[in-house]
Write a protein that holds these residues in place. Structure first.
Motif, PDB file in Angstrom:
ATOM      1  N   SER A 158       0.826  -1.188   0.000  1.00  0.00           N
ATOM      2  CA  SER A 158       0.000   0.000   0.000  1.00  0.00           C
ATOM      3  C   SER A 158       0.873   1.257   0.000  1.00  0.00           C
ATOM      4  O   SER A 158       0.645   2.206  -0.760  1.00  0.00           O
ATOM      5  N   GLY A 161       2.198   2.125  -3.237  1.00  0.00           N
ATOM      6  CA  GLY A 161       1.220   2.513  -4.245  1.00  0.00           C
ATOM      7  C   GLY A 161       0.739   1.371  -5.127  1.00  0.00           C
ATOM      8  O   GLY A 161      -0.032   1.568  -6.057  1.00  0.00           O
ATOM      9  N   GLN A 162       1.185   0.135  -4.813  1.00  0.00           N
ATOM     10  CA  GLN A 162       0.771  -1.034  -5.600  1.00  0.00           C
ATOM     11  C   GLN A 162      -0.619  -1.523  -5.201  1.00  0.00           C
ATOM     12  O   GLN A 162      -1.374  -2.013  -6.017  1.00  0.00           O
ATOM     13  N   MET A 163      -0.883  -1.428  -3.894  1.00  0.00           N
ATOM     14  CA  MET A 163      -2.150  -1.969  -3.387  1.00  0.00           C
ATOM     15  C   MET A 163      -2.954  -0.863  -2.718  1.00  0.00           C
ATOM     16  O   MET A 163      -2.389   0.141  -2.278  1.00  0.00           O
ATOM     17  N   THR A 164      -4.249  -1.100  -2.628  1.00  0.00           N
ATOM     18  CA  THR A 164      -5.090  -0.139  -1.910  1.00  0.00           C
ATOM     19  C   THR A 164      -4.717  -0.198  -0.429  1.00  0.00           C
ATOM     20  O   THR A 164      -4.231  -1.214   0.065  1.00  0.00           O
ATOM     21  N   GLY A 165      -4.940   0.894   0.267  1.00  0.00           N
ATOM     22  CA  GLY A 165      -4.570   0.942   1.679  1.00  0.00           C
ATOM     23  C   GLY A 165      -5.677   0.426   2.583  1.00  0.00           C
ATOM     24  O   GLY A 165      -6.852   0.434   2.221  1.00  0.00           O
TER      25      GLY A 165
END
Lengths: 215, 215
Positions: A158, A161-165
């Motif tokens: 997260s 910036g690869q995954m949603t937080g």
């Protein structure tokens, strides 16, 4: 209960069995390793109740007195074995994160590595599952530690910036336990029971956690 | 092994224990129910090895002879109990699909219902998990049946255009086992061990399987 949220179990060091009995030499470490490997084979095939210390020492080719140099009882070698298997699972998936962490691709690699490990070490399920009854604390610690590790990687994903937080601690925990549960059941179905290609299984599961099911 | 793919286990009828001993009257059904409920409490708190038939009959307030009218042995009542718990889980989540099936929202409702059921029936984990050792076939049937049911619902979701479709049987199975594993571990962490709000947990998990983790 709230342990997984507040204790940060992944940062707790995994203690070696009874520390007064920890081997101090390399040779001692090798002997302890032989006993643990024999215990894994015996507990993994007969289960805890039907395994005696003498079966372990016979398989390890060590004297009974040597066993007691390292462990106080059958219960203690079982508990040490649960920690050992937990550590081996961690080591088996570690190369998946050698190049990058916190990416969905590395989670997929880790699952493929886990499935391959389970295929080669089918006793891991029987031992960790039996720990629920023989060593409940070790059982819980194994899953809390594993979930905390997954949770940290998802946080990194997260942050990168690869995954949603995750909005809060609950969301962090739910995601980590969800991903772990998925991996554990895929390991049982496709690693222990099935013969399907680990990479193909991991790719499908990875698409699921990446993109979800919504059209 | 390939059982879950080829046998269509969800369509196999769940046999009532020993069919020659199935109760034929309503009163017989009530007595059998009392024995199963007592067995759930006893096996659920002491485990299989430390539970005797007399503890079950004492709790159920039935004579030992009555027990043998319905079951041949401790093993048999345990096997019947595993099938019974499996069925109860199914019944507990069924209302989630009363209005609609094959939607992501109904999967979320089912998970919330499952978590609430586990909170009220904590023994379900201990019993089904112990089945891996006491009744391995029942253990496997429980999960194959549950996964097949989830797989069917996801197929319906795909047919209805709500969910993405599975390309083949492997993808269908991987998705079903992944969703089941997620639910089982969320039940353990948040139903048995934790006290968090089942609806909040289910909402987060539902977002995960709906949208995935990719930003």
């Amino acid at each position: 209960m709230a342990g997984a949220q507040t204790d940060e179990p992944s940062r707790r060091p995994i203690p070696l069995t009874n520390s007064t009995k920890s081997p101090r030499t390399e040779r001692g470490e090798r002997t302890r390793r032989k006993i643990l490997d024999a215990a894994r084979a015996e507990f993994g095939s007969r289960g805890f109740a039907d395994t005696g210390i003498t079966e372990i020492t016979r398989r390890a080719k060590v004297a009974l007195g040597t066993f007691y140099t390292y462990f106080d009882s059958k219960e203690e070698v079982f508990r040490a074995l649960v920690r050992d298997m937990s550590e081996q699972v961690k080591v088996a998936v570690a190369p998946a994160f050698a190049e990058e962490r916190g990416t969905l691709a590395s989670e997929g690699k880790a699952l493929a590595a886990f499935l391959a490990f389970v295929r080669e070490h089918q006793q891991v399920y029987r031992i960790i599952d039996e720990a629920e009854f023989v060593d409940p604390e070790g059982f819980r610690t194994h899953y809390e530690t594993t979930a905390a590790r997954i949770g940290e990687r998802l946080e990194e994903g997260s942050a990168a910036g690869q995954m949603t937080g995750a909005a809060d601690a609950l969301e962090r925990d739910v995601r980590a336990w969800a991903v772990m549960g998925m991996n554990v059941f895929l390991g049982l179905r496709f690693g222990v029971w099935g013969k399907e290609d680990p990479q193909a299984v991991a790719d499908i599961a990875n698409r699921l956690i990446s993109d979800g099911l919504k059209r």
